[in-house]
Write an enzyme that holds these catalytic residues in place. Structure first.
Site, PDB file in Angstrom:
ATOM      1  N   GLY A 104       0.827  -1.200   0.000  1.00 57.55           N
ATOM      2  CA  GLY A 104       0.000   0.000   0.000  1.00 57.55           C
ATOM      3  C   GLY A 104       0.860   1.247   0.000  1.00 57.55           C
TER       4      GLY A 104
ATOM      5  N   SER B 174      -0.827  -5.343   4.430  1.00 57.92           N
ATOM      6  CA  SER B 174      -1.049  -5.769   5.795  1.00 57.92           C
ATOM      7  C   SER B 174      -0.949  -4.580   6.725  1.00 57.92           C
ATOM      8  CB  SER B 174      -0.015  -6.829   6.209  1.00 57.92           C
ATOM      9  OG  SER B 174      -0.100  -7.094   7.589  1.00 57.92           O
TER      10      SER B 174
ATOM     11  N   LYS C 152       4.207  24.634  -1.856  1.00 57.28           N
ATOM     12  CA  LYS C 152       5.661  24.609  -2.019  1.00 57.28           C
ATOM     13  C   LYS C 152       6.026  25.330  -3.311  1.00 57.28           C
ATOM     14  CE  LYS C 152       9.561  21.520  -2.838  1.00 57.28           C
ATOM     15  NZ  LYS C 152       9.987  20.119  -3.058  1.00 57.28           N
TER      16      LYS C 152
END
Length: 496
Positions: free
Chosen positions: A16, A43, A82
């Protein structure tokens, strides 16, 4: 039917974090309503690196592709603006320069503005080029708005990367991406051709697929753990192999830029977000112990720490093939360049875009794979040279680390760029490169490279005409600056 010839319909993403959920969101958007299945395995027990908080302007292209509203995005990720990076100490002790986004001046007669600027300096003109770049002036005064009457204010964003991943997870699942909770126990290979056939989870489940995207971070569970692809190391030129990151309370500093400060064995970042300030020390473990690096970072925090230190180990470089068989490595699984120029999320983005452009339908063609790898590796090398330039031109010899950096030299490709700029003022780049003339000019001159000449077309204007055009540019940019509200007011207007 061999694995290489079978149609690609089942796409499996392993991991992920920013890489995994950016990939899932983009694939969900691109393939929505088609016969493909997109599965992401992760997980909760395995953490993500999640310290990257600064980006470069193309992040907006990715978010626009997903049709993400900027105000919603900034609210969800506690984001700030930014306008560039301030480099402290990179040109020597006490020295400071700013690497801005946007453009320096405007092209005239088909050549870049900096050639006229070099001529101006040689004639005794003020060497401060800030009045010809809106983003530099806006950063100095902490001002921002996306647009002025004369055009856009070029910018990137600084955000909470974990919050971005959570936001994209919701987006991807709405597009039909299926998340599977579980740890990878084994990678099953097709005995006929060595392609990945399935992922075995620790509870015995099998997740089969046709195309696998490795977003498992530095471990590279698929690209390296299963396929033994190999890794090209660049630690000779980029000796930093460790980092310690720690957020702290935001003491009211909402500067619209990232800071990079030279330290004894590397450098330190500071990135202000809405809810905290991100801090990190990137260093060489051969020159500084991990405990000492953490202690030094703690002593330099601008506010009270908000979490324990997050320690990272890495090797600068890339997999020898980013796409190997039916596996594509995206993010840290594919390679790593330290975050000196905030390129990590950008490299995730370009890998996704490149993969979508070449996505197989009925077969994985080796010619397509070769083209993908050629383009990906060139991108790594070009960005590598830009990062190395900061080190190679630092001109420091105050610690063993910086003396070793000075002795390491640089790649021939970078030496050619620097020598061409020094001799002629020309900046060697290719269309499509992330860093163009303004970027290279800011860093090279910011760290002391002084061109000896400029393009002959720049001599085509009379002294009076050049002075007049420079005055017009200064006036126009000053007018744009006056239109911009304070950065904090812009953020408040979005109810961030």
């Amino acid at each position: 039917m061999s694995a290489r010839q079978r149609p690609v319909r089942r796409i499996v993403i392993v991991g992920g974090g920013s890489a995994g959920w950016m990939t899932a969101a983009a694939f969900g958007r691109a393939l929505s309503g088609q016969s493909h299945t997109i599965t992401l395995i992760e997980s909760e027990a395995i953490g993500t690196v999640g310290v990257g908080e600064a980006t470069v302007p193309p992040i907006h292209e990715f978010n626009r592709y997903l049709r993400i509203d900027q105000a919603e995005f900034l609210r969800a990720t506690h984001g700030t603006i930014k306008l560039g990076i301030q480099f402290d100490g990179w040109g020597g002790a006490g020295h400071r320069y700013f690497h801005p986004f946007g453009y320096l001046g405007v092209e005239m007669a088909g050549i870049h503005f900096h050639h006229y600027w070099l001529r101006h300096i040689a004639a005794g003109g003020d060497p401060d080029h800030a009045p010809y770049n809106l983003e530099t002036l806006a950063a100095r005064e902490s001002r921002f708005a996306p647009m002025t009457r004369h055009g856009p204010v070029h910018h990137a964003v600084q955000f909470d990367a974990a919050a971005y991943a959570r936001y994209l997870r919701r987006y991807a699942e709405d597009k039909g991406v299926v998340r599977v909770e579980g740890k990878v126990a084994d990678v099953r290979l097709d005995p006929e051709d060595g392609f990945i056939a399935a992922i075995a989870l620790d509870d015995g489940r099998l997740v089969e697929g046709d195309l696998f995207v490795d977003c498992s971070g530095f471990r590279g569970l698929l690209i390296e753990g299963a396929l033994r692809t190999g890794y090209t190391e660049w630690n000779h030129w980029l000796p930093c192999d460790s980092a310690v990151a720690m957020p702290c309370e935001n003491e009211g500093d909402l500067s619209p830029f990232t800071r990079s400060t030279v330290r004894e064995a590397g450098w330190q970042w500071r990135i202000p977000l809405q809810h905290r300030t991100g801090n990190g020390y990137v260093y060489s473990s051969a020159h500084l112990g991990h405990d000492e690096a953490e202690a030094l970072l703690r002593s330099r925090l601008p506010g009270a720490p908000l979490a324990d230190a997050n320690r990272l180990r890495f090797t600068a470089g890339h997999r020898k093939a980013i796409w190997n068989r039916n596996c594509v490595a995206i993010g840290l699984a594919g390679g790593f360049l330290e975050p000196l120029e905030s390129t990590s999320i950008h490299l995730i983005q370009t890998a996704i875009v490149r993969l979508l452009a070449l996505l197989p339908r009925d077969a994985i063609d080796p010619n397509v794979v070769a083209r993908f790898n050629r383009d990906a590796l060139r991108e790594y090398e070009v960005i590598r040279d830009f990062v190395i330039a900061h080190y190679a031109l630092a001109g420091r010899d105050d610690t063993d680390f910086w003396r070793d950096v000075a002795a390491a030299g640089m790649p021939d490709s970078l030496a050619e760029r620097i020598e061409a700029f020094r001799a002629t003022g020309n900046i060697l780049f290719e269309p499509g490169d992330l860093f163009g003339p303004t970027n290279w000019y800011a860093v090279l001159t910011g760290q002391g490279v002084r061109p000896q000449s400029w393009h002959p077309i720049a001599d085509g204007l009379s002294d009076a005409e050049l002075a007049s055009r420079l005055a017009i540019l200064r006036r126009r940019i000053a007018e744009q600056l006056a239109e911009l509200p304070p950065h904090v007011e812009f953020l408040r207007s979005l109810a961030v």
